[in-house]
Design a protein around this motif. Structure first.
Motif, PDB file in Angstrom:
ATOM      1  N   ARG A  33     124.765  54.219 187.643  1.00 24.81           N
ATOM      2  CA  ARG A  33     124.339  53.169 186.721  1.00 24.81           C
ATOM      3  C   ARG A  33     124.967  51.862 187.162  1.00 24.81           C
ATOM      4  N   ARG A  34     124.119  50.866 187.315  1.00 26.66           N
ATOM      5  CA  ARG A  34     124.609  49.558 187.692  1.00 26.66           C
ATOM      6  C   ARG A  34     124.962  48.787 186.429  1.00 26.66           C
ATOM      7  N   PRO A  35     126.013  48.012 186.476  1.00 26.90           N
ATOM      8  CA  PRO A  35     126.361  47.219 185.290  1.00 26.90           C
ATOM      9  C   PRO A  35     125.276  46.180 185.005  1.00 26.90           C
ATOM     10  N   GLY A  36     125.012  45.974 183.730  1.00 24.34           N
ATOM     11  CA  GLY A  36     124.027  44.990 183.327  1.00 24.34           C
ATOM     12  C   GLY A  36     122.600  45.502 183.316  1.00 24.34           C
ATOM     13  N   ARG A  37     122.369  46.715 183.749  1.00 22.48           N
ATOM     14  CA  ARG A  37     121.026  47.290 183.748  1.00 22.48           C
ATOM     15  C   ARG A  37     120.928  48.332 182.654  1.00 22.48           C
ATOM     16  N   PHE A  38     119.794  48.326 182.007  1.00 24.53           N
ATOM     17  CA  PHE A  38     119.571  49.316 180.966  1.00 24.53           C
ATOM     18  C   PHE A  38     118.973  50.574 181.578  1.00 24.53           C
ATOM     19  N   PRO A  39     119.342  51.726 181.056  1.00 28.30           N
ATOM     20  CA  PRO A  39     118.715  52.938 181.572  1.00 28.30           C
ATOM     21  C   PRO A  39     117.223  52.931 181.221  1.00 28.30           C
ATOM     22  N   ARG A  40     116.425  53.483 182.093  1.00 21.93           N
ATOM     23  CA  ARG A  40     114.982  53.507 181.901  1.00 21.93           C
ATOM     24  C   ARG A  40     114.612  54.541 180.854  1.00 21.93           C
ATOM     25  N   ARG A  41     113.891  54.088 179.831  1.00 23.17           N
ATOM     26  CA  ARG A  41     113.452  55.008 178.797  1.00 23.17           C
ATOM     27  C   ARG A  41     112.137  55.639 179.200  1.00 23.17           C
ATOM     28  N   PRO A  42     111.977  56.895 178.897  1.00 22.37           N
ATOM     29  CA  PRO A  42     110.687  57.515 179.206  1.00 22.37           C
ATOM     30  C   PRO A  42     109.588  56.943 178.301  1.00 22.37           C
ATOM     31  N   VAL A  43     108.422  56.764 178.849  1.00 16.14           N
ATOM     32  CA  VAL A  43     107.273  56.240 178.113  1.00 16.14           C
ATOM     33  C   VAL A  43     106.448  57.421 177.627  1.00 16.14           C
ATOM     34  N   HIS A  44     106.000  57.346 176.375  1.00 15.66           N
ATOM     35  CA  HIS A  44     105.153  58.417 175.851  1.00 15.66           C
ATOM     36  C   HIS A  44     103.869  58.481 176.679  1.00 15.66           C
ATOM     37  N   PRO A  45     103.394  59.674 177.001  1.00 17.90           N
ATOM     38  CA  PRO A  45     102.201  59.793 177.854  1.00 17.90           C
ATOM     39  C   PRO A  45     100.945  59.145 177.274  1.00 17.90           C
ATOM     40  N   ALA A  46     100.902  58.896 175.968  1.00 17.42           N
ATOM     41  CA  ALA A  46      99.714  58.274 175.378  1.00 17.42           C
ATOM     42  C   ALA A  46      99.704  56.760 175.544  1.00 17.42           C
ATOM     43  N   LEU A  47     100.845  56.153 175.834  1.00 12.62           N
ATOM     44  CA  LEU A  47     100.907  54.689 175.901  1.00 12.62           C
ATOM     45  C   LEU A  47     100.023  54.097 177.001  1.00 12.62           C
ATOM     46  N   PRO A  48     100.066  54.562 178.243  1.00 12.94           N
ATOM     47  CA  PRO A  48      99.202  53.945 179.264  1.00 12.94           C
ATOM     48  C   PRO A  48      97.707  54.056 178.967  1.00 12.94           C
ATOM     49  N   PRO A  49      97.172  55.234 178.575  1.00  9.37           N
ATOM     50  CA  PRO A  49      95.730  55.248 178.294  1.00  9.37           C
ATOM     51  C   PRO A  49      95.341  54.438 177.061  1.00  9.37           C
ATOM     52  N   VAL A  50      96.189  54.402 176.039  1.00 16.67           N
ATOM     53  CA  VAL A  50      95.875  53.601 174.855  1.00 16.67           C
ATOM     54  C   VAL A  50      95.912  52.113 175.202  1.00 16.67           C
ATOM     55  N   ALA A  51      96.875  51.690 175.996  1.00 18.35           N
ATOM     56  CA  ALA A  51      96.946  50.286 176.417  1.00 18.35           C
ATOM     57  C   ALA A  51      95.739  49.926 177.289  1.00 18.35           C
ATOM     58  N   THR A  52      95.326  50.829 178.161  1.00 21.11           N
ATOM     59  CA  THR A  52      94.154  50.593 178.998  1.00 21.11           C
ATOM     60  C   THR A  52      92.896  50.496 178.151  1.00 21.11           C
ATOM     61  N   LEU A  53      92.779  51.372 177.162  1.00 22.26           N
ATOM     62  CA  LEU A  53      91.634  51.331 176.253  1.00 22.26           C
ATOM     63  C   LEU A  53      91.611  50.016 175.476  1.00 22.26           C
ATOM     64  N   ALA A  54      92.767  49.567 175.000  1.00 23.29           N
ATOM     65  CA  ALA A  54      92.837  48.305 174.259  1.00 23.29           C
ATOM     66  C   ALA A  54      92.440  47.128 175.144  1.00 23.29           C
ATOM     67  N   ALA A  55      92.904  47.118 176.388  1.00 22.74           N
ATOM     68  CA  ALA A  55      92.535  46.038 177.315  1.00 22.74           C
ATOM     69  C   ALA A  55      91.041  46.084 177.618  1.00 22.74           C
ATOM     70  N   GLY A  56      90.491  47.274 177.783  1.00 23.70           N
ATOM     71  CA  GLY A  56      89.055  47.410 178.020  1.00 23.70           C
ATOM     72  C   GLY A  56      88.228  46.934 176.842  1.00 23.70           C
ATOM     73  N   LEU A  57      88.677  47.253 175.635  1.00 20.59           N
ATOM     74  CA  LEU A  57      87.965  46.784 174.444  1.00 20.59           C
ATOM     75  C   LEU A  57      88.049  45.266 174.303  1.00 20.59           C
ATOM     76  N   ALA A  58      89.195  44.689 174.650  1.00 21.92           N
ATOM     77  CA  ALA A  58      89.327  43.229 174.621  1.00 21.92           C
ATOM     78  C   ALA A  58      88.389  42.589 175.642  1.00 21.92           C
ATOM     79  N   GLY A  59      88.314  43.168 176.826  1.00 20.74           N
ATOM     80  CA  GLY A  59      87.391  42.661 177.840  1.00 20.74           C
ATOM     81  C   GLY A  59      85.939  42.810 177.412  1.00 20.74           C
ATOM     82  N   ALA A  60      85.612  43.933 176.770  1.00 19.79           N
ATOM     83  CA  ALA A  60      84.248  44.152 176.282  1.00 19.79           C
ATOM     84  C   ALA A  60      83.908  43.160 175.177  1.00 19.79           C
ATOM     85  N   ALA A  61      84.876  42.858 174.318  1.00 21.69           N
ATOM     86  CA  ALA A  61      84.633  41.874 173.249  1.00 21.69           C
ATOM     87  C   ALA A  61      84.364  40.499 173.841  1.00 21.69           C
TER      88      ALA A  61
END
Length: 144
Positions: free
Chosen positions: A10-38
């Motif tokens: 662990r380097r000083p001043g760096r935060f440990p990386r938190r695991p991302v829930h597996p649903a976050l990337p597809p939900v974020a992609t879907l939201a961006a796609g819906l914004a683009g479609a709008a």
């Protein structure tokens, strides 16, 4: 001061990386796609002067790439004009949209169940998709 714990430093001043829930990337992609479609819903790509990017391959060469017409196709399909969408890019409409919907749906389904999804494509499938893209580009530019 650097401390080592079981092979992890662990380097000083760096935060440990938190695991991302597996649903976050597809939900974020879907939201961006819906914004683009709008945005696309109210922006007709058939009219000039719109804030829509031009295909870089078409800009550089003057030729149509396999995905050229995809924005117009999406606009026409969203507005229910499937004949115009087919005219804009038939292969992308008939093969690309169902494949993207299936892969995106599977990614979202697995993510919501708490599992990561990474599709694995066999070399034969990759070669078939690339071959179809090349043939489609040649046919579009030879006929059009």
């Amino acid at each position: 001061m650097v401390t080592a714990t079981a092979g992890w430093r662990r380097r000083p001043g760096r935060f440990p990386r938190r695991p991302v829930h597996p649903a976050l990337p597809p939900v974020a992609t879907l939201a961006a796609g819906l914004a683009g479609a709008a945005y696309l819903w109210r922006t007709d790509p058939h009219d000039g002067g719109q804030f829509l990017p031009r295909c870089p391959f078409n800009w550089a060469t003057g030729l149509l790439c396999p995905a050229c017409g995809g924005t117009r196709m999406a606009y026409d399909a969203m507005h229910g004009d499937l004949a115009a969408a087919f005219h804009d890019n038939a292969v992308l409409l008939c093969l690309g949209v169902p494949l993207a919907a299936w892969l995106g749906g599977r990614w979202l389904y697995e993510g919501l169940r708490g599992r990561r999804y990474r599709p694995r494509f066999r070399p034969v499938a990759v070669a078939a998709v690339l071959g179809l893209a090349v043939v489609w580009a040649v046919v579009r530019n030879a006929v059009g």
